[in-house]
Design a protein around this motif. Structure first.
Motif, PDB file in Angstrom:
ATOM      1  N   THR A 108      -4.270  -9.124   4.451  1.00 52.40           N
ATOM      2  CA  THR A 108      -3.327  -8.096   4.281  1.00 52.40           C
ATOM      3  C   THR A 108      -3.889  -6.571   4.982  1.00 52.40           C
ATOM      4  N   LEU A 109      -5.021  -6.262   5.137  1.00 52.97           N
ATOM      5  CA  LEU A 109      -5.672  -5.315   6.086  1.00 52.97           C
ATOM      6  C   LEU A 109      -5.145  -5.313   7.384  1.00 52.97           C
ATOM      7  N   LEU A 163       0.868  -1.322   0.021  1.00 51.59           N
ATOM      8  CA  LEU A 163      -0.107   0.027   0.089  1.00 51.59           C
ATOM      9  C   LEU A 163       0.926   1.413  -0.102  1.00 51.59           C
ATOM     10  N   MET A 164       0.784   1.988  -1.003  1.00 51.20           N
ATOM     11  CA  MET A 164       1.519   3.027  -1.476  1.00 51.20           C
ATOM     12  C   MET A 164       0.782   4.620  -1.066  1.00 51.20           C
ATOM     13  N   PRO A 165       0.877   5.298   0.000  1.00 49.09           N
ATOM     14  CA  PRO A 165       0.101   6.702   0.013  1.00 49.09           C
ATOM     15  C   PRO A 165       0.592   7.361  -1.011  1.00 49.09           C
ATOM     16  N   LEU A 166      -0.368   8.104  -1.688  1.00 56.74           N
ATOM     17  CA  LEU A 166      -0.102   9.209  -2.527  1.00 56.74           C
ATOM     18  C   LEU A 166      -0.367  10.501  -2.215  1.00 56.74           C
ATOM     19  N   GLN A 167      -1.628  10.885  -2.166  1.00 61.02           N
ATOM     20  CA  GLN A 167      -1.946  12.191  -1.944  1.00 61.02           C
ATOM     21  C   GLN A 167      -3.229  12.206  -1.077  1.00 61.02           C
ATOM     22  N   PRO A 168      -3.192  12.834   0.155  1.00 60.69           N
ATOM     23  CA  PRO A 168      -4.490  13.147   0.718  1.00 60.69           C
ATOM     24  C   PRO A 168      -5.577  14.000  -0.047  1.00 60.69           C
ATOM     25  N   LEU A 169      -6.717  13.857   0.061  1.00 57.60           N
ATOM     26  CA  LEU A 169      -7.960  14.427  -0.705  1.00 57.60           C
ATOM     27  C   LEU A 169      -8.749  15.254   0.010  1.00 57.60           C
ATOM     28  N   ARG A 170      -9.468  14.584   0.996  1.00 58.48           N
ATOM     29  CA  ARG A 170     -10.303  15.533   1.719  1.00 58.48           C
ATOM     30  C   ARG A 170     -10.898  14.452   2.811  1.00 58.48           C
ATOM     31  N   GLU A 171     -11.819  15.117   3.748  1.00 58.52           N
ATOM     32  CA  GLU A 171     -12.276  14.218   4.896  1.00 58.52           C
ATOM     33  C   GLU A 171     -13.582  13.371   4.635  1.00 58.52           C
ATOM     34  N   VAL A 172     -13.584  12.163   4.576  1.00 56.11           N
ATOM     35  CA  VAL A 172     -15.083  11.476   4.296  1.00 56.11           C
ATOM     36  C   VAL A 172     -14.811  10.135   5.094  1.00 56.11           C
ATOM     37  N   GLU A 173     -16.129   9.696   5.265  1.00 62.21           N
ATOM     38  CA  GLU A 173     -16.302   8.207   5.775  1.00 62.21           C
ATOM     39  C   GLU A 173     -16.331   7.395   4.686  1.00 62.21           C
ATOM     40  N   LEU A 174     -15.321   6.105   4.786  1.00 61.66           N
ATOM     41  CA  LEU A 174     -15.645   5.080   3.795  1.00 61.66           C
ATOM     42  C   LEU A 174     -15.788   3.702   4.290  1.00 61.66           C
ATOM     43  N   GLN A 226      -0.785  -4.573  11.819  1.00 60.60           N
ATOM     44  CA  GLN A 226       0.035  -4.988  12.678  1.00 60.60           C
ATOM     45  C   GLN A 226       1.559  -4.699  12.414  1.00 60.60           C
ATOM     46  N   ASP A 227       1.891  -4.318  11.308  1.00 62.20           N
ATOM     47  CA  ASP A 227       3.194  -4.212  10.849  1.00 62.20           C
ATOM     48  C   ASP A 227       3.540  -2.426  10.973  1.00 62.20           C
ATOM     49  N   GLY A 228       2.567  -1.844  11.376  1.00 60.73           N
ATOM     50  CA  GLY A 228       2.689  -0.279  11.516  1.00 60.73           C
ATOM     51  C   GLY A 228       2.423   0.387  10.549  1.00 60.73           C
ATOM     52  N   THR A 229       2.129   0.071   9.426  1.00 62.18           N
ATOM     53  CA  THR A 229       1.834   0.681   8.091  1.00 62.18           C
ATOM     54  C   THR A 229       0.628   1.719   8.350  1.00 62.18           C
ATOM     55  N   LEU A 230      -0.343   1.585   8.760  1.00 60.57           N
ATOM     56  CA  LEU A 230      -1.544   2.333   8.957  1.00 60.57           C
ATOM     57  C   LEU A 230      -1.120   3.164  10.205  1.00 60.57           C
ATOM     58  N   ARG A 231      -0.470   2.590  10.937  1.00 57.86           N
ATOM     59  CA  ARG A 231      -0.247   3.505  12.208  1.00 57.86           C
ATOM     60  C   ARG A 231       0.410   4.833  11.407  1.00 57.86           C
ATOM     61  N   THR A 232       1.424   4.625  10.877  1.00 59.23           N
ATOM     62  CA  THR A 232       2.446   5.643   9.960  1.00 59.23           C
ATOM     63  C   THR A 232       1.292   6.480   9.199  1.00 59.23           C
ATOM     64  N   LEU A 233       0.336   6.008   8.459  1.00 59.00           N
ATOM     65  CA  LEU A 233      -0.737   6.737   7.771  1.00 59.00           C
ATOM     66  C   LEU A 233      -1.716   7.642   8.609  1.00 59.00           C
TER      67      LEU A 233
END
Length: 80
Positions: free
Chosen positions: A46-47, A16-27, A52-59
């Motif tokens: 994968t989710l 999963l590679m973060p690219l660009q924040p867009l706006r606040e929404v619920e998804l 667990q590996d900290g990727t989403l914590r970083t994001l």
């Protein structure tokens, strides 16, 4: 509310590679009924792995309070 990040997901590499924040929404993530049980399991695994590996914590660390991140990580750990 959370910050949406346009991401590129390579299924074969499970990255999963973060690219660009867009706006606040619920998804919510919805999958087609055409997905196989194996494909759904791969998405779920994968989710859980990126929690667990900290990727989403970083994001998430600049968008969510620590208590929410910890709760999500705990939920991912319970599903193992």
């Amino acid at each position: 509310m959370n910050i949406v990040t346009v991401s590129y997901f390579q299924l074969n590499a499970l990255r999963l590679m973060p690219l660009q924040p867009l706006r606040e929404v619920e998804l919510y993530l919805a999958l087609s009924l055409d997905f196989t049980v194996e494909e759904v399991a791969l998405w779920q695994h994968t989710l859980e792995q990126i929690y667990q590996d900290g990727t989403l914590r970083t994001l998430y660390q600049n968008a969510f309070p620590e208590q929410i991140i910890v709760k999500l990580e705990q939920l991912a750990a319970k599903s193992d």
